[in-house]
Design a protein around this motif. Sequence first.
Motif, PDB file in Angstrom:
ATOM      1  N   HIS A  77      -1.038  -4.068 -11.019  1.00 12.36           N
ATOM      2  CA  HIS A  77      -0.249  -3.222 -10.123  1.00 12.36           C
ATOM      3  C   HIS A  77       0.946  -2.594 -10.846  1.00 12.36           C
ATOM      4  O   HIS A  77       1.767  -1.959 -10.219  1.00 12.36           O
ATOM      5  CB  HIS A  77       0.262  -4.042  -8.935  1.00 12.36           C
TER       6      HIS A  77
ATOM      7  N   THR B 132      -0.755   8.442  -9.336  1.00 13.66           N
ATOM      8  CA  THR B 132       0.456   7.942  -9.981  1.00 13.66           C
ATOM      9  C   THR B 132       0.163   7.045 -11.170  1.00 13.66           C
ATOM     10  O   THR B 132       1.059   6.638 -11.873  1.00 13.66           O
ATOM     11  CB  THR B 132       1.316   7.151  -8.986  1.00 13.66           C
ATOM     12  N   GLN B 133      -1.118   6.756 -11.406  1.00 11.82           N
ATOM     13  CA  GLN B 133      -1.456   5.820 -12.470  1.00 11.82           C
ATOM     14  C   GLN B 133      -0.975   6.290 -13.841  1.00 11.82           C
ATOM     15  O   GLN B 133      -0.604   5.497 -14.694  1.00 11.82           O
ATOM     16  CB  GLN B 133      -2.978   5.611 -12.526  1.00 11.82           C
TER      17      GLN B 133
ATOM     18  N   PHE C  32      -2.321   6.554  -4.713  1.00 11.08           N
ATOM     19  CA  PHE C  32      -2.182   5.663  -5.865  1.00 11.08           C
ATOM     20  C   PHE C  32      -2.862   6.217  -7.106  1.00 11.08           C
ATOM     21  O   PHE C  32      -2.351   6.106  -8.205  1.00 11.08           O
ATOM     22  CB  PHE C  32      -2.772   4.284  -5.539  1.00 11.08           C
TER      23      PHE C  32
ATOM     24  N   THR D 106       6.767   2.923  -8.909  1.00 10.03           N
ATOM     25  CA  THR D 106       7.728   3.339  -7.895  1.00 10.03           C
ATOM     26  C   THR D 106       8.524   2.181  -7.315  1.00 10.03           C
ATOM     27  O   THR D 106       9.442   2.397  -6.534  1.00 10.03           O
ATOM     28  CB  THR D 106       7.003   4.048  -6.732  1.00 10.03           C
TER      29      THR D 106
ATOM     30  N   PRO E  97       3.167   2.585  -5.022  1.00  9.67           N
ATOM     31  CA  PRO E  97       2.275   2.717  -6.177  1.00  9.67           C
ATOM     32  C   PRO E  97       2.925   2.207  -7.457  1.00  9.67           C
ATOM     33  O   PRO E  97       4.143   2.016  -7.512  1.00  9.67           O
ATOM     34  CB  PRO E  97       2.030   4.235  -6.272  1.00  9.67           C
ATOM     35  N   PRO E  98       2.125   1.987  -8.484  1.00  7.26           N
ATOM     36  CA  PRO E  98       2.673   1.564  -9.773  1.00  7.26           C
ATOM     37  C   PRO E  98       3.769   2.513 -10.248  1.00  7.26           C
ATOM     38  O   PRO E  98       3.626   3.729 -10.197  1.00  7.26           O
ATOM     39  CB  PRO E  98       1.455   1.620 -10.702  1.00  7.26           C
TER      40      PRO E  98
ATOM     41  N   GLU F  59       0.815  -1.209   0.000  1.00  9.80           N
ATOM     42  CA  GLU F  59       0.000   0.000   0.000  1.00  9.80           C
ATOM     43  C   GLU F  59       0.852   1.263   0.000  1.00  9.80           C
ATOM     44  O   GLU F  59       0.337   2.371  -0.122  1.00  9.80           O
ATOM     45  CB  GLU F  59      -0.934  -0.017   1.222  1.00  9.80           C
TER      46      GLU F  59
ATOM     47  N   HIS G  65       6.631  10.431  -4.701  1.00 10.10           N
ATOM     48  CA  HIS G  65       5.498   9.931  -3.921  1.00 10.10           C
ATOM     49  C   HIS G  65       5.690  10.225  -2.435  1.00 10.10           C
ATOM     50  O   HIS G  65       4.762  10.690  -1.754  1.00 10.10           O
ATOM     51  CB  HIS G  65       5.356   8.429  -4.153  1.00 10.10           C
TER      52      HIS G  65
END
Length: 466
Positions: free
Chosen positions: A464, A444-445, A441, A364, A361-362, A358, A404
Motif C-alpha cells: 500500500h 496514483t501508483q 488508485f 497520499t 491511495p499510495p 479505500e 486525488h
Amino acid sequence: MTHKPSSRIRPLIIVEAANPALTSAALVGWSCAQAISKVTDAHIVTEWRNRDDFLKAGMVEGRDFTAINNRRLQHLSWSLASKLSRKGSFSWSLYALFSNLVYPFFERKLWHAFRSRLEAGEFDLVHRVLPLSPTTASWIAPRLKKIGVPFVLGPLNGGVPWPKGFDDLRKQERDGAGRLRTLHRFSRGLSKTRESASAILAASRTTLREIPSQLMQRVVFMPENAVDLEKFPLNPKTTHSETSRPLRISFVGRLVALKGVDMLLTAAAPLVRSGSLHLDIIGDGPERERLQKMVADEGIAAGVSMDGWVPHAQLGSRLRKSDLFVFPSIREFGGGVVLEAMALGIPAVVLDHGGPPELVPPGTGYVLPMTTREDIVSRIRQLLTELKNDPAQLKSAGELAQAHVRKYYTWEAKATQILEVYRWVLGLRSTKPDWGTPMGFVHTQDSVVQAVDTIPESLLVPGHGF
C-alpha cells in the motif's frame, strides 16, 4: 426512451433522509442530490420531516422537490430503537433494522404520488441515493422495471465486519442487532431490488463482495462521500518543515469507543508530554468524560484540545491548523472526514479496515494494518515519531491528497461520475464507467512520493505504499 445528444437527463432522485442541516448520511444525501441537480433536470423526493430545512435552503416545493409524509412510522422506528438502546448509547444497528421495516411504506406513498408522471415519461430514470444501506429493499424497483423506467441504486455502503480482537467494543456498542444482518441474504424483496436495477453503485469493497456475481456487469464502484469546496477549499497547504515546533495532529468524529481515540491518546502521550506534539480532538459523545480522564492521568492536558463539536461550516478553518489527521476508527463505513482533511492538504492516518483505506491511495497518506490494540498503538506512536523528526515529507503527501480529491472526490466530480452512469443506463454511452476499485488508485501508483522510503516498512500495509 431516447435522448437527443443535447438534452438534459431528467432523474427522479430519492433521498428519504436528506437534510442540509444535519451531518453524516443526511448531509451526503442532500449534497449528492444538489450536485446531480446542477447537471440534470432533477426532481428530489424526501421525507416530510426534512421539508422545512429544504425550504430554508432555497428549494421550491413542487418545482425542485416533493416531501412525502411518512413521519408517524419513521418516528415509531426511532422511538423503538431509543427505548431498546442502552442508556446513553443509541443503537444505530437497531435503528437501521426498524428503518428497513418502515421504509417500504415511504416508497408506496412515493409511487402513488408519481406513478402517473413516471408512466407518462416525465422522468428518464429513478435514482435512489438514500438509504445508503445495501440491505434496504426497494418496493418500487420491480414496478419501475415493469413500466420501462430505469432504476439506479446507490451508492450503497454497510456491513463492515467487526475486526478480530475487539469483541469488547462490539459488546459496548450493543451491536447484537447487527448479527441479524446476515438474514438479508434470504430477502426476496432485496433480490428483486437488485435484479430490477439497471445500475448498482457500490460504495465499498465490502458491499461489492455482497453483490451476486451474475449482477456484477451492472455494478459501478463509487464511494458515497465527497467534499464541499465552499467549506474545504483546495487551497495550497502551508506546511512547516522545522522540527523545533510541535507536530499538530487532529481527530474529528463522534467520541465513541469504536473510533479508537483512546488508542490515539495512548500513542501520542509521550510526544505530547515532551512538547513535541499537540493533539486536537474535535467531537463529542459518551466517551468524552473517559477520554478527558485519560488526558488528566497522562499529565498531557496542556498539549491536548478537547472542546467538543465544531459546526461543519467552521471545521475547515480549524482543521487547517493541523499537519496530520489521525483517524484510528476500527469500524468505519465511509470516512468522509478523511476526504475533508485531504482536501485541505492534510495527510491522513487510517487503519486498513472498512471504508477509510479505500480513500487513501499510495502516497497520499498512511494506512496501518488492523492488528491488535497494542500493536496499533505502537505503530501510531512510531509513525508520529518519524513524522515529528521529518515533517517535510508531509508536504508531498498533502499535495497528492489534494490532487486525488480534486480529480475524484469533489461534489462536482461526483455529479459528473453519476451523470456518466445515467448516460450508460440510457444507452448514451456504450461502456460501463470505471474509475478503478478503489476509485483512482491505479492512477496514483506512479506518483508515490519518495518520502515513503523514510517510513519503516513494519508500520505499513504491504503493497500500500504509505
